[in-house]
Design an enzyme around this catalytic site. Structure first.
Site, mmCIF file in Angstrom:
data_model
loop_
_atom_site.group_PDB
_atom_site.id
_atom_site.type_symbol
_atom_site.label_atom_id
_atom_site.label_comp_id
_atom_site.label_asym_id
_atom_site.label_seq_id
_atom_site.Cartn_x
_atom_site.Cartn_y
_atom_site.Cartn_z
ATOM 1 N N CYS A 94 89.443 14.379 44.379
ATOM 2 C CA CYS A 94 88.142 13.638 44.762
ATOM 3 C C CYS A 94 86.864 12.380 45.461
ATOM 4 O O CYS A 94 87.400 11.316 45.082
ATOM 5 C CB CYS A 94 86.775 13.521 44.145
ATOM 6 S SG CYS A 94 86.783 15.858 43.826
ATOM 7 N N ASP A 117 79.392 21.960 23.096
ATOM 8 C CA ASP A 117 79.090 20.633 21.214
ATOM 9 C C ASP A 117 77.849 20.926 20.873
ATOM 10 O O ASP A 117 78.081 20.870 19.215
ATOM 11 C CB ASP A 117 78.758 19.332 22.333
ATOM 12 C CG ASP A 117 79.407 18.409 21.255
ATOM 13 O OD1 ASP A 117 79.690 18.215 20.035
ATOM 14 O OD2 ASP A 117 78.242 17.258 21.693
#
Length: 321
Positions: free
Chosen positions: A81, A131
């Site tokens: 990218c 998380d």
């Protein structure tokens, strides 16, 4: 119109080796991309997140910042990218009974698109949600990660055409309702009406007037066949539903909006003050109804029979008789 897929992989050279695409010859244009995903968890966990009542506080705020940071570091995470000067990254959340819908939009002015930045923002925000909730639900799943829209560049405007046929969503615009100080009496009525007409309803979302625009945009990104809103259509300084709706519509359906006003006017002169809109966003029908139970009842009476024909027509199967 959606462009067809290319027949070769741009990140491989003639010998099949990975390469970074040379974008130096591309035009500099304004580019945007929107991606979405569903974080699947238990209903009680969704309620805890909405109430910010988990041991790890500020769940959504943390996930939002993580998503924005993820977008900014996309070129560090995905080797081929290009580093991009992002002009804007937004990360928003919507809820249904057993899922948190994550939507991210990235913007830049440059020579290459921001699809990967939007997708990365959603992925990192979703992983951060995992998380934050893993102590109460280690079985949560991040699912259905996808690009839904992009603009700019050679292909112009691209939109995912996969519509979730037979599904619907309800949005209640109520600052007091979102704060929990007023009971929502219109959302369940609309939801029940939709279910009676054969739609699987994602859920009733209550948003404050200030959050209606981003909430509606997030609902549109999930591509239900129908979205019905209630509330926020009047002349109060905080009423913003028509403005939020106009931002997402591709085509307006003024006849439906006028018919809903006319049905209300038959009973009360104040119905003339409603600024509700109706129209389509991609393949999704969006209709604004007033915030009163009477206004909702009148609006649903207009949609009875009409909505089925409209949805079929948009899908290509509702030809004029």
């Amino acid at each position: 119109m959606t462009a067809g897929p290319t027949t070769s992989l741009s990140h491989l050279d003639a010998d099949g080796r990975a390469r970074m695409v040379d974008v130096g010859g591309k035009d500099v244009t304004d580019r945007t991309a929107t991606a979405t995903a569903r974080f699947l968890t238990r209903p009680d966990v969704v309620a805890l997140v909405r109430a910010d009542d988990l041991p790890k506080a500020d769940v959504l705020a943390t996930a939002r910042i993580a998503g924005i940071q993820g977008a900014k570091h996309t070129s560090d995470l995905i080797p081929l990218c290009h580093p991009l000067p992002l002009t804007s990254v937004s990360v928003d959340f919507d809820f249904d009974e057993s899922a948190i819908i994550v939507t991210a939009t990235a913007k830049t002015t440059g020579r290459t698109g921001v699809e990967m930045e939007a997708l990365t923002a959603v992925a990192i925000a979703g992983l951060t949600l995992h998380d934050m909730v893993k102590a109460v639900d280690p079985e949560a799943i991040l699912d259905d990660l996808k690009l839904v829209e992009k603009t700019g560049g050679k292909r112009g405007h691209w939109t995912r055409e996969t519509l979730r046929a037979g599904t619907a969503a309800v949005l209640v615009a109520s600052t007091a309702g979102a704060a929990g100080t007023r009971e929502d009496t219109t959302g369940p009525v609309i939801s029940a009406w939709l279910e009676d007409h054969g739609y699987a309803v994602d859920g009733v979302t209550i948003a404050s007037d200030a959050d209606v625009a981003e909430t509606l945009a997030a609902l549109v990104a999930t591509a239900p066949a129908v979205i019905i809103t209630t509330g926020g259509t009047g002349m109060s300084p905080t009423d913003r539903t028509p403005e939020a709706t106009r931002r997402v519509l591709d085509r307006e359906l003024p006849g439906i909006a006028e018919a809903i006003r006319a049905a209300g006017l038959a009973k009360t002169p104040t119905a003339a003050l409603s600024r509700g809109l109706a129209g389509t966003s991609g393949g999704t029908v969006v209709v604004n109804l007033p915030g009163s139970r009477g206004g909702v009842k009148d609006g649903l009476s207009v949609l009875d029979g009409l909505l089925e024909h409209l949805v079929a027509q948009i899908a290509g199967g509702g030809a004029h008789e």
